[in-house]
Design a protein around this motif. Sequence first.
Motif, PDB file in Angstrom:
ATOM      1  N   LEU A 379       0.718  -1.147   0.051  1.00 51.03           N
ATOM      2  CA  LEU A 379       0.048   0.037  -0.128  1.00 51.03           C
ATOM      3  C   LEU A 379       0.873   1.236  -0.092  1.00 51.03           C
ATOM      4  O   LEU A 379       0.696   2.392  -0.612  1.00 51.03           O
ATOM      5  N   VAL A 384      -1.063   5.017  -0.408  1.00 51.55           N
ATOM      6  CA  VAL A 384      -2.091   5.040   0.372  1.00 51.55           C
ATOM      7  C   VAL A 384      -1.779   5.540   1.779  1.00 51.55           C
ATOM      8  O   VAL A 384      -0.961   5.328   2.299  1.00 51.55           O
ATOM      9  N   PRO A 385      -2.633   6.640   2.298  1.00 52.69           N
ATOM     10  CA  PRO A 385      -2.418   7.116   3.373  1.00 52.69           C
ATOM     11  C   PRO A 385      -2.932   6.262   4.356  1.00 52.69           C
ATOM     12  O   PRO A 385      -3.663   5.445   4.170  1.00 52.69           O
ATOM     13  N   PRO A 386      -2.182   6.242   5.682  1.00 52.02           N
ATOM     14  CA  PRO A 386      -1.172   7.224   6.105  1.00 52.02           C
ATOM     15  C   PRO A 386       0.265   6.632   5.987  1.00 52.02           C
ATOM     16  O   PRO A 386       1.022   6.618   6.997  1.00 52.02           O
ATOM     17  N   PHE A 390       2.622   7.555   0.313  1.00 58.14           N
ATOM     18  CA  PHE A 390       1.502   8.562  -0.024  1.00 58.14           C
ATOM     19  C   PHE A 390       2.391  10.208   0.081  1.00 58.14           C
ATOM     20  O   PHE A 390       2.067  10.865  -0.846  1.00 58.14           O
ATOM     21  N   ILE A 391       2.976  10.221   1.046  1.00 58.12           N
ATOM     22  CA  ILE A 391       3.493  11.674   1.350  1.00 58.12           C
ATOM     23  C   ILE A 391       4.640  11.668   0.208  1.00 58.12           C
ATOM     24  O   ILE A 391       4.538  12.646  -0.300  1.00 58.12           O
ATOM     25  N   LEU A 394       2.881  12.752  -2.953  1.00 58.97           N
ATOM     26  CA  LEU A 394       2.076  13.826  -2.935  1.00 58.97           C
ATOM     27  C   LEU A 394       3.167  14.899  -2.985  1.00 58.97           C
ATOM     28  O   LEU A 394       2.953  16.214  -3.565  1.00 58.97           O
ATOM     29  N   VAL A 417      -3.943   4.735  -9.760  1.00 55.13           N
ATOM     30  CA  VAL A 417      -4.955   3.885  -9.670  1.00 55.13           C
ATOM     31  C   VAL A 417      -4.682   2.507 -10.474  1.00 55.13           C
ATOM     32  O   VAL A 417      -5.218   1.524 -10.079  1.00 55.13           O
ATOM     33  N   MET A 420      -2.854   0.703  -8.034  1.00 52.98           N
ATOM     34  CA  MET A 420      -3.542   0.284  -6.941  1.00 52.98           C
ATOM     35  C   MET A 420      -4.217  -1.391  -7.354  1.00 52.98           C
ATOM     36  O   MET A 420      -4.267  -2.350  -6.621  1.00 52.98           O
ATOM     37  N   GLY A 462       5.149   8.357   7.129  1.00 55.86           N
ATOM     38  CA  GLY A 462       3.945   8.404   6.757  1.00 55.86           C
ATOM     39  C   GLY A 462       2.936   9.270   7.571  1.00 55.86           C
ATOM     40  O   GLY A 462       2.190  10.302   7.643  1.00 55.86           O
TER      41      GLY A 462
ATOM     42  N   TRP B  68       2.420  20.087  10.778  1.00 57.31           N
ATOM     43  CA  TRP B  68       2.739  18.785  10.185  1.00 57.31           C
ATOM     44  C   TRP B  68       3.880  18.856   9.241  1.00 57.31           C
ATOM     45  O   TRP B  68       4.590  17.904   9.273  1.00 57.31           O
ATOM     46  N   PHE B 133      -5.175  18.857   2.507  1.00 59.12           N
ATOM     47  CA  PHE B 133      -4.587  17.867   2.554  1.00 59.12           C
ATOM     48  C   PHE B 133      -4.927  16.728   3.629  1.00 59.12           C
ATOM     49  O   PHE B 133      -5.160  15.509   3.141  1.00 59.12           O
ATOM     50  N   PHE B 137      -6.527  13.002   2.934  1.00 57.55           N
ATOM     51  CA  PHE B 137      -5.617  12.012   3.492  1.00 57.55           C
ATOM     52  C   PHE B 137      -6.689  11.012   4.183  1.00 57.55           C
ATOM     53  O   PHE B 137      -6.554   9.857   3.751  1.00 57.55           O
ATOM     54  N   GLU B 140      -8.942   8.980   1.461  1.00 58.43           N
ATOM     55  CA  GLU B 140      -8.287   7.955   0.874  1.00 58.43           C
ATOM     56  C   GLU B 140      -8.178   6.817   1.886  1.00 58.43           C
ATOM     57  O   GLU B 140      -8.165   5.632   1.517  1.00 58.43           O
ATOM     58  N   MET B 141      -7.808   7.168   3.172  1.00 58.97           N
ATOM     59  CA  MET B 141      -7.740   6.143   4.315  1.00 58.97           C
ATOM     60  C   MET B 141      -8.815   5.320   4.491  1.00 58.97           C
ATOM     61  O   MET B 141      -8.710   4.198   4.815  1.00 58.97           O
ATOM     62  N   ILE B 144      -9.288   1.847   1.651  1.00 59.84           N
ATOM     63  CA  ILE B 144      -8.549   0.561   1.799  1.00 59.84           C
ATOM     64  C   ILE B 144      -9.281  -0.259   2.874  1.00 59.84           C
ATOM     65  O   ILE B 144      -9.488  -1.643   2.591  1.00 59.84           O
ATOM     66  N   LEU B 195     -11.135   0.643  -6.844  1.00 60.78           N
ATOM     67  CA  LEU B 195     -10.926   1.410  -8.262  1.00 60.78           C
ATOM     68  C   LEU B 195     -11.559   2.451  -8.596  1.00 60.78           C
ATOM     69  O   LEU B 195     -11.072   3.654  -9.055  1.00 60.78           O
ATOM     70  N   SER B 198     -10.967   5.443  -5.974  1.00 56.35           N
ATOM     71  CA  SER B 198      -9.456   6.046  -6.242  1.00 56.35           C
ATOM     72  C   SER B 198      -9.456   6.682  -7.324  1.00 56.35           C
ATOM     73  O   SER B 198      -8.805   7.645  -7.418  1.00 56.35           O
ATOM     74  N   ALA B 199     -10.202   6.343  -8.374  1.00 63.16           N
ATOM     75  CA  ALA B 199      -9.890   7.001  -9.774  1.00 63.16           C
ATOM     76  C   ALA B 199     -10.678   8.361  -9.707  1.00 63.16           C
ATOM     77  O   ALA B 199      -9.963   9.312 -10.126  1.00 63.16           O
TER      78      ALA B 199
END
Lengths: 500, 569
Positions: A379, A384-386, A390-391, A394, A417, A420, A462, B68, B133, B137, B140-141, B144, B195, B198-199
């Motif tokens: 991942l 994928v975060p975290p 991903f960072i 980005l 994508v 993925m 991450g 951050w 952000f 973040f 998207e988290m 999954i 998919l 995410s797309a």
Amino acid sequence: MTFSFTMSPSDLLLLLPEILLTVWLCLILIVDFSFPRLPNEQLAYFSIAGLVATLGCLVWFDVAGITGTLFANMFALDRMALFFKMFIVGSTILVILVSVDYMHRFKFFRGEYYFLVVMSALGMMFMASANDLLSVFVALEFSTLGFYVLVAYLREDMGSNEAGIKFFILGIFAAALLAYGISLVYGETGKLVFSDMKTAQASPGLAIGFLLIFAALGFKIGSVPFHSWIPDTYHGSPTPVTAFISIAPKGAAFAILLRMFLVSLATFRPIWTLLLVAASILSMTYGNIVAIAQKNMKRLLAYSGIAQIGNVLIGLATGTKMGSDAMLFYLLTYLFANLGAFAIVIAVSEAIGSEEIDDYSGLGRRSPFLAFSMLIFLLSLAGVPPLAGFIGKLYIFVAAIKEGLYVLITVGLINIVISMYYYLIVVKKMYISEPLDRSPLKVSGPLKVVVYVCLAGTLAIGIYPQPVTDWVVSAIMMFSDVADPTAALPVPPAVIPFGG
Amino acid sequence: MGDLTLLFILFAPFVGAIALIFVSNRQTMLVRGIAAGSAFVSLLASLYLFYAYDPVKGGFQFIQKFEWSRQLGISLHLGVDGIGTPLVLASSILLFAGIFVSWHIKDRLKEFYIWILILAAATIGVFMSLDLFFLFFFYEMSVIPMYLLLGMWGSHTKTYNEMTDPEGLKLRDSVGFIFNFGSNSKEYAAMKLVLFLSAFAVAALMGILLIYKYAGLNTFDILVLREQAKLMNIPVLGTTLDKIIWILIFFGFASIAPLWPLHSWSPVGHAAAPAATSMLHAGVLMKLGHFSIIRVAFEILPETTRELMPIAAVLCMFSIVYGGFVAFYAKDTKYVIGYSSSSHMGYVFLGMAALDYISLTGAVMYMFAHAMATGMLFAMAGWVYDQTHTRDIPSLGGLSNRMPFISGCFVVGCMASIGVPGTVNFIAEVMIIVGSWNKYPLQVIVAVVGIVLTLAYLFKMMRGLFYGPMDQKYSHAHDAVSLPDRLPLLIMITVSIGFFFFPMHLYDVVRSGVDPLIAKITRVVPVASQDREMLSVKREAQTSGVPNRPQDVSDNASRDTLHASRGKE
């Protein structure tokens, strides 16, 4: 140009990490010959001790700010070089740790294995410092020499031999290109040191020369269209060597690419941006699309590696300081995720003797630890975060959008994508498919250490990337003191407005 | 830093998930206890948040800010306004309920709870992010965990297991098989969901990156961007930049909502998911779409929103009608509820598209109300599936004898979903309809038809499941008797009915979030008198220092209409 090779003790200090490692290299051979009955792990830990000492020395340099140049600018020890040296030494340590359990597959020359690994690492450390086309050539060939042998180390395995031949033939071809390119550039400019070439005038000879050098380095990093050796070599080599070759040489080659593009070719940025954009788009798209069809884990990681390099090239294509920071950051996240993934490939192949994706079925039940770690690494590679990946992605995209590389970013985002999909196919095998054989898997100690280190790196970067971003920013900052890439620019207009 | 409520709500599930890693699966009660405990902490804190949120003061409250990443201009900036607060509450109620709904999972219970806690925490994170952000973040988290929850604990439809591929092999795992024949498999559903989302998420990310670049402020902070970003009137590719960004953001986030042409992942995902996941998926995950559109597009690009929001008004009609008809003809309990959810999300888009105080308030309240209603329905569909191992409506029937409690609750769930007076859904629906009548009468008619459709398919399903003759093979099915089984339904029913009788705090909170937003969006073109009023109220608020909560005529009028319509039905 006059070369003055008088060395003062303070000059010698700059070479301390390399000297230390050279001495250790000899010691590894001596120990191996003198104590033939020494258990193999002992020699591994002995090599690691030397590498850790070198790493400590590099950290000390970085903290104390010991930098400088040697041999009439041929050897530059700036903070970027230090970053890449730590990157290389760190990955070498992890690679030796994952090799310990793999060693029983080598019938001959077990001791020399460590010697060759450390020798390649030494060559790559010189690559990270190479500030001159001649030292680039020497260092690059020095490090590749070790790899030629390592790739073919499974002497009785046809795949490994094939991989070795393939790698060797294409490798010497790349070396020839490099030598030819260097001679052309030298003929046009009369200079060898990167920072001296800033004032070079555009000419066909120079362009061809640098293109050839880029081709040779493109071979090293495995970007499309110089990638053709990657899948077979990754597949055939011993897995620890694959892990090594997928990470450390890339870092070293990127150090050279950074110096070449951002220092000597800074004035030609609009031109080479196009070149790099093309290479990046091709690498990402080709790598990801072909990876979908793979049935073997090592080949999947090979193609995913090609795609990842495409992502790193986005950072280089920006040609800015921020882009370079992002590259370094990305490479670090790639180190943890990729090495972790290869460590698990080794662990699984030690336990069940297969590297096919189908044989990962039910890994989630057989070894929750390995499956979970693999999930995290894949991942992270997917972004994928975290997780760190991903960072990294980005960071690179932010750097690229500031330069207006819209097409490149769009392709990069679409590729996330696509990637993925094939990473999740592996996740599906591990977690959703039922295992054929429910016996739990055993994981050895050294492998566990590597997986824990990579997990910690992937999660920590991450969740809180600030320390690492500070580090990469300062690494490139010192580098830009040596030669400020942005200052030399005639402020180009928005490079490619919605076009390139 | 002041009040740490948000951190408790957000991190309690994460801490619970981490703690669960170190527990063995054999200690079932401990696993359940940790999961329920961390969800309970989150629930308590969000209840406190909901009632401590001051609607008179309005704006973003409970703000937390931690730097951050300096280089990228990112800070963990948390805060809730009137729109986020009820959604945070809904998420934590559904998480708590979901823990109990999945009380009896036998296979890898610990892992299930870990992923569901992460999923819920991520959605909660979106509702309280004030940084683009981190919004992305957490967004998207949340994707999954859905993949793993669907894939590992989901269910296939019955026919799927007998399907073969062209060579006659039962290759359940081959890639080609999944794409050709596996549309009923959980693997297909999970992969399609990831998919698809995410797309579209990367489209939204592109929009976010464009905002970041063209604002030129080197920050992702929404509060800064909405004040200072100047994104209007930059010509690009024959149109203007703000429109491109808006389209990217809108469709990027609308896919999870799910708006009509982008909905196809959603019912498939609902059908495959285990009950608790469906609850969270339909209850809050889908609201991430509306919420993110409100938070990003409405806040940062108000003028473009005014210009382009009719797109949503057109598409929402298709959502409502299409979803309703498919739900009417579907034979699978979860498909029915899944399509009904995507149909109901059309109401929310209608409420948003009208850009009116009442309708948007109604839309946000509807999000909250729908979370409860659909949560109940999915929980009960899950119970029925666990007892009978089928989701096929025609083969079921007469279960009310075996499970009187569940069938009783099901009636309430249907009522709530339809929007019968007595549930908070009624208030929300009426507000959407009343608020958008002036602007979109056609859509309102469609929405009313949609309510009739809802009534039709839910009653049809209720009859199919609980009444009529019962197949004897289901005679072993039993009711929810123990407290852990009944608790989630009771909570959701209580909330749903409770807010019907005491809606004022919810209304005030939502209204305090909606008012400044609509004022900002409708500010520039003074079309109606309402606008002038709004401006005067704003000016008044600025001079007197009183926060801008308009106690004006339109507000009172709307309440009158509310009462009037309540009387009518």
